[in-house]
Scaffold this active site. Structure first.
Site, mmCIF file in Angstrom:
data_model
loop_
_atom_site.group_PDB
_atom_site.id
_atom_site.type_symbol
_atom_site.label_atom_id
_atom_site.label_comp_id
_atom_site.label_asym_id
_atom_site.label_seq_id
_atom_site.Cartn_x
_atom_site.Cartn_y
_atom_site.Cartn_z
ATOM 1 N N ASN A 94 0.855 -1.332 -0.003
ATOM 2 C CA ASN A 94 -0.229 -0.036 0.145
ATOM 3 C C ASN A 94 0.941 1.275 -0.136
ATOM 4 O OD1 ASN A 94 -1.716 1.878 0.553
ATOM 5 N ND2 ASN A 94 -2.731 0.995 2.370
ATOM 6 N N ARG A 110 -2.440 -2.153 -3.510
ATOM 7 C CA ARG A 110 -3.571 -1.069 -3.521
ATOM 8 C C ARG A 110 -3.492 -0.003 -4.626
ATOM 9 N NH1 ARG A 110 -5.139 3.401 0.747
ATOM 10 N NH2 ARG A 110 -7.197 3.741 0.285
ATOM 11 N N HIS A 169 -12.972 2.943 -0.786
ATOM 12 C CA HIS A 169 -13.157 2.215 0.347
ATOM 13 C C HIS A 169 -13.543 0.817 -0.031
ATOM 14 C CE1 HIS A 169 -12.950 5.282 3.762
ATOM 15 N NE2 HIS A 169 -11.669 5.128 3.418
ATOM 16 N N ARG A 208 -11.808 15.682 7.018
ATOM 17 C CA ARG A 208 -12.162 16.229 5.723
ATOM 18 C C ARG A 208 -13.746 16.385 6.069
ATOM 19 N NH1 ARG A 208 -11.235 10.777 2.530
ATOM 20 N NH2 ARG A 208 -9.044 10.500 3.671
ATOM 21 N N GLU A 254 -8.183 -5.096 4.930
ATOM 22 C CA GLU A 254 -8.044 -4.635 3.289
ATOM 23 C C GLU A 254 -7.013 -5.491 2.886
ATOM 24 O OE1 GLU A 254 -8.720 -0.596 4.884
ATOM 25 O OE2 GLU A 254 -9.157 -0.080 2.874
#
Ligand code: AMP
Length: 408
Positions: free
Chosen positions: A8, A101, A190, A251, A394
């Site tokens: 990742n 990823r 996601h 965010r 993940e």
């Protein structure tokens, strides 16, 4: 042993994990960071196997090193050195495949994809849509292909799971020609986590995925919620970028775009200022001074009114999306919570669903507050909707998809 390495990669760091896919256990993991700075850092953790002895957490050893790491290629050498020094040996049992990823697959990639030079060009081209993420992902791919030239490399896209969205769910109501010229639409993110959690929930309940209507709340530092019908994503809260939707750590999530016109005209803020404001200085951080929900909770206990408001705004948005997705799906069988907040904050889970009694959603306060880890039910036995906590993984999902492509 079937080792798969998962990468990742970010712009100045990358995380890695080596999994044995015969058992789906992690053998080693690590982080190489501060790439390009005067002094970088590398952390490598090796996990003992259950047969190595009575080690309750299976945790064997972590070693951290500090050294200059000029670029991603140098970073991969540092990772290889760590494997050589502390194990497991990649020369004795090399990975059978490497999974990467990749944040943005645009409208082009809807499945895990074997990386070829053409796929690299496509990922690079999609940097227009994800300027912060795709170039960093690609730097990791290029360096990893140099380090492991003989094994298949597979790209697993964050957007892929949401390629099943229908036009009404992914279309913004703006001039169609402008949207088409600039590929402006909702993509969703996601996806790897939403897929993993919805499949894990179905398996845990022993019910066919195809028959379940599910809502998955992925609440971490980034946060999104997805409506899933029969294993297909039908709506999701993140859109063109991961900025839309829920209130997040830093965010804003949903906001009237006219706020940006106002700030540009009246406060003289530039596009870069606004980008920084909404992505880095908003959400819980902007409202209460910390992006960490634990600090917000501590603030509420101290009587801090800003922390209270931040929590309430966060929960208000969760409820709005829960209601919207119940409406889009025509009810739900399962609602799951995952990621840092979703897995660890009973207060948030309870508050998010507190008003949904009319829809047959009943959270059991004791089950919800229990300090257990692992996948578990937190609704009452009488609840028409089963509410779950599902730890996301993940890396495991990327490794599974990587192996399936490598074997096909
Ligand atoms: P993630 O992005 O999934 O790693 O989630 C990170 C976020 O999870 C942190 O910023 C915290 O807001 C939240 N978090 C982690 N641990 C806890 C906890 N024990 N209680 C409440 N929130 C937590």
């Amino acid at each position: 042993m079937t080792p798969v390495l998962v990468i990742n990669s970010g712009s100045s760091s990358f995380k890695y994990q080596l999994l044995d896919m015969d058992t789906e256990r992690t053998l080693a993991s690590g982080l190489v960071e501060r790439i390009g700075e005067p002094v970088g850092a590398a952390r490598h953790t090796v996990y003992a196997t259950p047969t190595d002895g009575p080690s309750p957490a299976f945790l064997d050893a972590t070693r951290t090193r500090e050294l200059p790491i000029p670029d991603h290629t140098a970073g991969f050498q540092v990772m290889l050195d760590a494997f050589a020094a502390d194990g497991p040996s990649l020369t004795e049992t090399p990975p059978v495949a490497v999974g990467h990823r990749v944040v943005h697959g645009g409208a082009r990639f809807f499945e895990p994809t074997l990386i070829t030079p053409l796929v690299e060009i496509n990922i690079d081209e999609l940097s227009v849509l994800a300027p912060l993420h795709n170039p960093a992902n690609l730097a990791g791919i290029v360096a990893a292909r140099t380090a492991f030239p003989a094994v298949p490399h597979v790209a697993v896209f964050d957007t892929a799971f949401h390629q099943t969205l229908e036009p009404p769910a992914y279309t913004y109501a703006i001039d169609v020609d402008v949207a088409a010229s600039h590929r402006i639409r909702r993509y969703g993110f996601h996806g790897t986590s939403h897929k993993f959690v919805s499949e894990a929930a179905a398996a845990f309940l022993g019910r066919p995925l195809a028959e379940l209507k599910q809502i998955v709340f992925h609440l971490g530092n980034g946060a999104s919620v997805t409506a899933i019908d029969g294993g297909r994503s039908v709506d999701t809260s993140m859109g063109f970028t991961p900025l839309e939707g829920l209130v997040m750590g830093t965010r804003s999530g949903d906001i009237d775009p006219a706020v940006l016109f106002q700030l540009a005209r009246r406060a003289g803020m530039t596009i870069d200022d606004l980008d920084e404001l909404l992505n880095k200085r908003s959400g819980l951080l902007g409202l209460a001074g910390s992006n960490d929900l634990r600090d917000i909770r501590a603030g509420i206990e101290r009587g801090d009114v800003r922390a209270r408001l931040a929590f309430d705004v966060y929960v208000h948005r969760l409820r709005s999306y829960a209601g919207a997705y119940l409406a889009q799906l025509g009810g739900a069988d399962v609602i799951s919570f995952t990621a840092g907040v979703g897995e660890n904050a009973p207060l948030v889970r309870a508050a998010a669903l507190a008003t949904l009694g009319f829809a047959g959603v009943e959270v059991d306060p004791e089950r919800n507050a229990a300090p257990e880890r692992g996948i578990r039910i937190i609704s009452t036995d009488a609840s028409a909707v089963t509410v779950l906590v599902v730890p996301t993984d993940e890396e495991l999902e990327i490794a599974r998809q990587t192996l399936s492509v490598a074997r096909s």
